[in-house]
Scaffold this motif. Structure first.
Motif, PDB file in Angstrom:
ATOM      1  N   ILE A 170       1.014  -0.937  -0.124  1.00 52.11           N
ATOM      2  CA  ILE A 170       0.285  -0.360  -0.069  1.00 52.11           C
ATOM      3  C   ILE A 170       0.468   1.312   0.376  1.00 52.11           C
ATOM      4  O   ILE A 170       0.738   1.744  -0.710  1.00 52.11           O
ATOM      5  CB  ILE A 170      -0.936  -0.063   0.965  1.00 52.11           C
ATOM      6  N   PHE A 171       1.775   1.640   0.725  1.00 55.59           N
ATOM      7  CA  PHE A 171       2.791   2.265   1.280  1.00 55.59           C
ATOM      8  C   PHE A 171       2.875   2.341  -0.542  1.00 55.59           C
ATOM      9  O   PHE A 171       3.548   3.970  -1.347  1.00 55.59           O
ATOM     10  CB  PHE A 171       3.013   2.356   2.406  1.00 55.59           C
ATOM     11  N   ASP A 172       4.257   1.520  -0.930  1.00 54.70           N
ATOM     12  CA  ASP A 172       5.049   1.277  -2.077  1.00 54.70           C
ATOM     13  C   ASP A 172       3.861   1.933  -3.351  1.00 54.70           C
ATOM     14  O   ASP A 172       4.749   3.299  -3.728  1.00 54.70           O
ATOM     15  CB  ASP A 172       5.697   0.305  -2.357  1.00 54.70           C
ATOM     16  N   ASN A 173       3.279   1.454  -3.770  1.00 48.65           N
ATOM     17  CA  ASN A 173       2.225   2.061  -4.395  1.00 48.65           C
ATOM     18  C   ASN A 173       1.575   3.450  -4.592  1.00 48.65           C
ATOM     19  O   ASN A 173       1.071   4.169  -5.516  1.00 48.65           O
ATOM     20  CB  ASN A 173       0.681   1.307  -4.756  1.00 48.65           C
ATOM     21  N   ILE A 174       1.150   3.816  -3.124  1.00 47.89           N
ATOM     22  CA  ILE A 174       0.936   5.465  -2.968  1.00 47.89           C
ATOM     23  C   ILE A 174       2.554   6.340  -3.485  1.00 47.89           C
ATOM     24  O   ILE A 174       2.204   7.145  -4.153  1.00 47.89           O
ATOM     25  CB  ILE A 174       0.501   5.591  -1.575  1.00 47.89           C
ATOM     26  N   MET A 191      -5.091  -2.596  10.275  1.00 48.03           N
ATOM     27  CA  MET A 191      -3.502  -3.476   9.797  1.00 48.03           C
ATOM     28  C   MET A 191      -2.764  -2.544   9.343  1.00 48.03           C
ATOM     29  O   MET A 191      -1.107  -3.130   9.197  1.00 48.03           O
ATOM     30  CB  MET A 191      -3.750  -4.484   8.187  1.00 48.03           C
ATOM     31  N   ILE A 192      -2.686  -1.513   9.036  1.00 47.75           N
ATOM     32  CA  ILE A 192      -2.101  -0.042   8.827  1.00 47.75           C
ATOM     33  C   ILE A 192      -1.083   0.182   9.828  1.00 47.75           C
ATOM     34  O   ILE A 192      -0.174   0.419   9.750  1.00 47.75           O
ATOM     35  CB  ILE A 192      -2.700   0.889   7.696  1.00 47.75           C
ATOM     36  N   VAL A 193      -2.451   0.508  11.075  1.00 53.78           N
ATOM     37  CA  VAL A 193      -1.395   1.152  12.253  1.00 53.78           C
ATOM     38  C   VAL A 193      -0.925   0.367  12.413  1.00 53.78           C
ATOM     39  O   VAL A 193       0.116   1.236  13.148  1.00 53.78           O
ATOM     40  CB  VAL A 193      -2.790   1.512  12.830  1.00 53.78           C
ATOM     41  N   ASN A 194      -1.098  -0.790  12.409  1.00 50.57           N
ATOM     42  CA  ASN A 194      -0.736  -2.042  13.600  1.00 50.57           C
ATOM     43  C   ASN A 194       0.526  -2.588  12.680  1.00 50.57           C
ATOM     44  O   ASN A 194       0.729  -3.304  13.160  1.00 50.57           O
ATOM     45  CB  ASN A 194      -1.300  -2.761  14.333  1.00 50.57           C
ATOM     46  N   SER A 195       1.118  -2.338  11.019  1.00 48.34           N
ATOM     47  CA  SER A 195       2.243  -3.064  10.737  1.00 48.34           C
ATOM     48  C   SER A 195       3.152  -2.230  11.178  1.00 48.34           C
ATOM     49  O   SER A 195       3.881  -1.498  11.948  1.00 48.34           O
ATOM     50  CB  SER A 195       1.957  -2.360   9.319  1.00 48.34           C
ATOM     51  N   LEU A 197       6.795  -0.269  11.485  1.00 49.54           N
ATOM     52  CA  LEU A 197       7.199   0.766  11.152  1.00 49.54           C
ATOM     53  C   LEU A 197       8.263   1.289  10.506  1.00 49.54           C
ATOM     54  O   LEU A 197       8.192   1.937   9.333  1.00 49.54           O
ATOM     55  CB  LEU A 197       8.073   1.573  12.672  1.00 49.54           C
ATOM     56  N   THR A 198       8.573   0.369   9.759  1.00 48.36           N
ATOM     57  CA  THR A 198       9.701   0.032   8.584  1.00 48.36           C
ATOM     58  C   THR A 198       8.594   0.390   7.422  1.00 48.36           C
ATOM     59  O   THR A 198       9.227   1.242   6.231  1.00 48.36           O
ATOM     60  CB  THR A 198      10.631  -1.303   7.894  1.00 48.36           C
ATOM     61  N   ASN A 199       7.194  -0.003   7.673  1.00 46.20           N
ATOM     62  CA  ASN A 199       6.811   0.091   6.548  1.00 46.20           C
ATOM     63  C   ASN A 199       5.619   0.875   6.346  1.00 46.20           C
ATOM     64  O   ASN A 199       5.513   1.649   5.040  1.00 46.20           O
ATOM     65  CB  ASN A 199       5.690  -1.251   6.137  1.00 46.20           C
ATOM     66  N   GLN A 200       5.893   1.917   6.980  1.00 45.49           N
ATOM     67  CA  GLN A 200       4.914   3.370   7.086  1.00 45.49           C
ATOM     68  C   GLN A 200       5.694   4.168   7.161  1.00 45.49           C
ATOM     69  O   GLN A 200       6.462   4.816   7.754  1.00 45.49           O
ATOM     70  CB  GLN A 200       5.009   3.051   8.824  1.00 45.49           C
ATOM     71  N   LYS A 201       6.154   4.547   5.858  1.00 48.92           N
ATOM     72  CA  LYS A 201       6.706   5.429   4.990  1.00 48.92           C
ATOM     73  C   LYS A 201       5.989   6.555   4.934  1.00 48.92           C
ATOM     74  O   LYS A 201       4.987   7.085   4.436  1.00 48.92           O
ATOM     75  CB  LYS A 201       7.094   5.476   3.162  1.00 48.92           C
ATOM     76  N   PRO A 202       6.767   7.364   4.915  1.00 46.88           N
ATOM     77  CA  PRO A 202       6.200   8.965   5.552  1.00 46.88           C
ATOM     78  C   PRO A 202       5.156   9.280   3.694  1.00 46.88           C
ATOM     79  O   PRO A 202       6.066   9.351   2.387  1.00 46.88           O
ATOM     80  CB  PRO A 202       6.980   9.695   5.605  1.00 46.88           C
TER      81      PRO A 202
END
Length: 453
Positions: A170-174, A191-195, A197-202
């Motif tokens: 999701i983050f990569d495609n955004i 799922m996003i909130v609890n993923s 931290l390395t997946n949660q890109k700015p």
């Protein structure tokens, strides 16, 4: 492809969000057939049931789901039932790509087969079956056309297809496609909130996310907005072509405290422009409830963006439209500004000692506990109180929380009679669409027996 279908033919599709799946939504109706999309999480037993019920002539299936289709067809053959021709959707560049071969063999000068009447069926969609076996919901061309007026295509947008729902993807495609809008059920937000931290890109900009289904807890909304998303809550059912309401944000709400803003964001809002009428009514008198944010009624909808009916189920259709409105089965209040807020499903409300207890309100409070990942509340039968709240909780990894912690947390944040009397720590059972199967939990609670003797 036009040579394969005839008017009235039913065509099923079993595939994730890949480009061929999107193409089928247009190609099948243009060929005069009815499109029926099936959930990719169905097992072979349910799949065989729906294939038989829909009387599908052709089944387009993603190559990764072929094994479950083969099992379903084997089951149909053993029951001496007809089964559809299978067309496999392979990976781009893969061998034996029967779908692409079929498309390439089509006639380029093919004329679109148009419906005889705008009320003719365009698609068949099955409910998720959270409380019973799935029902086949028939959509009309007119309803589909009106619903499409609010779609990404008519606004000139680009649809990004995700084969799997994964926070990293999701983050990569955004980032890669400059995504501005996305849809996701509350489970996706969680799922996003609890993923990791390395997946949660700015995020490079605000991404508007529409969410529906069970109301997301304010805590989840707050956390996902901290990541750069802007939540817009919608409400609807399969029977209403999806969203029927939208929580339109008012500028004056920006001045409210953050906690109040999150509570408002969790409301279901007001009807969207393609919805003809939506109201919250007393299910017996059919009178509109007061706009006081307290009076409870059932959400009812009518108009062209409501289903034509349930396939082969006249009784269920008549019950759903009793009184001239489609009865959603959702209990809600209406605030003074007209905004609707869902409180519970009719079947989920808990009546304890004569008091109505909203399972959604309870779940929201329990979600606020820092150790809770998921929660579902149901009624446990009780000889004295009639029913008492029973909370099924899935904890986050590596947390030490017991039943007393959850109960005390609830008693600190809500009236004591609403706090659960029972807490069970376990994974939550889900159906093929990811919704919690509360009927399974209710049965578990029933088997526990009464707390009062």
């Amino acid at each position: 492809m036009g040579r394969v279908y005839t008017l009235g033919s039913s065509t099923t599709a079993l595939a994730p969000n890949v480009p061929p799946m999107l193409e089928l939504q247009f190609g099948v109706p243009m060929a005069g057939a009815i499109i029926c999309n099936l959930n990719t999480r169905l097992d072979h037993n349910m799949l065989s049931t729906l294939l038989k019920h829909s009387e599908a002539k052709i089944l387009f299936v993603d190559h990764k789901l072929l094994s479950v289709v083969e099992e379903a067809i084997d089951l149909l053959e053993r029951m001496h039932s007809k089964h559809p021709r299978v067309v496999v959707i392979s990976e781009p560049g893969g061998s034996g790509c029967e779908y692409e071969s079929l498309v390439s063999s089509g006639v380029t000068e093919f004329s679109i087969i148009r419906p005889n009447n705008e009320c003719d069926p365009i698609s068949l969609n099955y409910t998720s079956g959270t409380t019973s076996r799935p029902k086949g919901i028939v959509y009309s061309y007119r309803g589909a056309y009106l619903s499409a007026l609010a779609s990404v295509f008519i606004r000139g947008g680009t649809n990004i297809c995700l084969r799997r729902c994964d926070p990293e993807d999701i983050f990569d495609n955004i980032m890669n496609h400059n995504v501005t809008h996305m849809d996701g059920a509350p489970t996706v937000l969680n799922m996003i909130v609890n993923s990791l931290l390395t997946n949660q890109k700015p995020l490079p900009h605000k991404v508007e996310i529409l969410t529906g289904g069970a109301p997301p807890p304010p805590t989840i909304i707050s956390k996902i907005e901290e990541l750069g998303f802007q939540v817009r809550h919608v409400y609807g059912l399969t029977e209403t072509f999806g969203p029927a309401t939208l929580n339109l944000w008012k500028p004056e709400w920006d001045r409210l405290p953050c906690e109040e803003q999150m509570e408002i964001r969790a409301r279901q809002g007001v009807q969207i422009f393609v919805t003809e009428e939506i109201d919250v009514k007393d299910p017996i008198t059919m009178e509109s409830i007061k706009r006081d944010g307290k009076s409870l009624g059932e959400i009812m909808i009518r108009g062209n963006t409501v289903m034509s009916g349930y396939l082969k189920d006249l009784k269920a259709t008549e019950e759903a439209f009793a009184g001239g409105w489609f009865r959603s089965g959702d209990l809600a209040v209406k605030h003074p500004d007209g905004y609707i807020e869902v409180k519970d499903r009719c079947k989920d409300i808990i009546i304890s000692g004569g008091e109505n207890i909203s399972t959604i309100e309870m779940e929201t409070v329990i979600y606020n506990h820092p150790g809770v990942l998921e929660v579902a509340v149901v009624a446990r039968p009780d000889d004295y109180w009639g029913q008492t709240p029973c909370a099924f909780v899935k904890l986050k990894d590596n947390v030490d929380v017991d039943e007393r912690d959850i109960i005390e947390h609830c008693r600190d944040h809500m009236p004591h009679f609403m706090a659960p009397r029972t807490v069970v720590f376990d994974d939550l059972p889900r159906n093929s669409t990811g919704k919690v199967q509360k009927f399974v939990l209710r049965e578990k609670a029933k088997l526990m027996g009464s707390l009062s003797y």
